[in-house]
Design a protein around this motif. Structure first.
Motif, PDB file in Angstrom:
ATOM      1  N   SER A  17       0.871  -1.091   0.073  1.00  0.00           N
ATOM      2  CA  SER A  17      -0.103   0.030  -0.037  1.00  0.00           C
ATOM      3  C   SER A  17       0.968   1.185  -0.239  1.00  0.00           C
ATOM      4  CB  SER A  17      -0.921   0.063   1.296  1.00  0.00           C
ATOM      5  OG  SER A  17      -1.850  -0.905   1.329  1.00  0.00           O
ATOM      6  N   MET A  82      -3.976   3.736  -1.848  1.00  0.00           N
ATOM      7  CA  MET A  82      -3.629   2.875  -2.879  1.00  0.00           C
ATOM      8  C   MET A  82      -3.381   1.380  -1.911  1.00  0.00           C
ATOM      9  SD  MET A  82      -1.714   4.622  -5.921  1.00  0.00           S
ATOM     10  CE  MET A  82      -0.176   4.852  -4.814  1.00  0.00           C
ATOM     11  N   LEU A  85      -1.664  -3.039  -4.267  1.00  0.00           N
ATOM     12  CA  LEU A  85      -0.874  -2.841  -5.495  1.00  0.00           C
ATOM     13  C   LEU A  85      -0.426  -3.531  -6.344  1.00  0.00           C
ATOM     14  CD1 LEU A  85       0.647   0.316  -3.799  1.00  0.00           C
ATOM     15  CD2 LEU A  85      -0.644   0.629  -5.868  1.00  0.00           C
ATOM     16  N   ASP A  89       0.068  -0.939 -11.645  1.00  0.00           N
ATOM     17  CA  ASP A  89       0.074   0.393 -11.196  1.00  0.00           C
ATOM     18  C   ASP A  89       1.225   1.339 -11.503  1.00  0.00           C
ATOM     19  OD1 ASP A  89      -1.824  -1.251  -8.806  1.00  0.00           O
ATOM     20  OD2 ASP A  89      -2.515  -0.271 -10.547  1.00  0.00           O
ATOM     21  N   VAL A 124       5.655  -0.414  -8.479  1.00  0.00           N
ATOM     22  CA  VAL A 124       5.397  -1.567  -7.861  1.00  0.00           C
ATOM     23  C   VAL A 124       6.075  -2.819  -8.386  1.00  0.00           C
ATOM     24  CG1 VAL A 124       3.528  -3.173  -7.026  1.00  0.00           C
ATOM     25  CG2 VAL A 124       3.277  -0.718  -7.335  1.00  0.00           C
TER      26      VAL A 124
END
Length: 126
Positions: A17, A82, A85, A89, A124
């Motif tokens: 996150s 967010m 993930l 992303d 990510v």
């Protein structure tokens, strides 16, 4: 004029996150309608989420259920939480503001917005 400054980006593993922030300054009466966009290398800028001072929100299908947009009107700041993930992303995330009502315009279309921040990178890894 409105100045928008994003923060909170970084590198995270898949499933992790991040919380992005966007602080507005200057003519903040023009920040009632705001959004988050992202742009990956070689791709077009994509609308992620939008919100306004009345609490209305909208999300792209790709982030619905994972991302949450919010706005602190007193602090002239918007956020993007967010979760879950994914590598897809990964992008530069930009904050945007519109200086007037939506008037039926698409809330996830970059052309709807007047003011933009420089962006914060989100990476990510799988």
């Amino acid at each position: 004029q409105v100045q928008l400054v994003e923060s909170g980006g970084g590198s995270v593993q898949a499933g992790g996150s991040l919380r992005l922030s966007c602080a507005a300054s200057g003519a903040t009466y023009n920040t009632k309608y705001m959004g988050w966009f992202r742009q990956a290398p070689g791709k077009e800028r994509e609308g992620v989420a939008s919100t306004d001072s009345f609490g209305s929100t909208s999300y792209s299908d790709s982030v619905k259920g994972r991302f949450t947009i919010s706005k602190d009107n007193a602090q002239n700041t918007q956020y993007l939480q967010m979760n879950s993930l994914k590598p897809e992303d990964t992008a530069m995330y930009h904050c945007a503001a519109r200086g007037g009502p939506w008037y039926g315009l698409s809330r996830l279309d970059p052309a709807t917005y007047n003011y933009w921040g420089q962006g914060t990178q989100v990476t990510v890894s799988s």
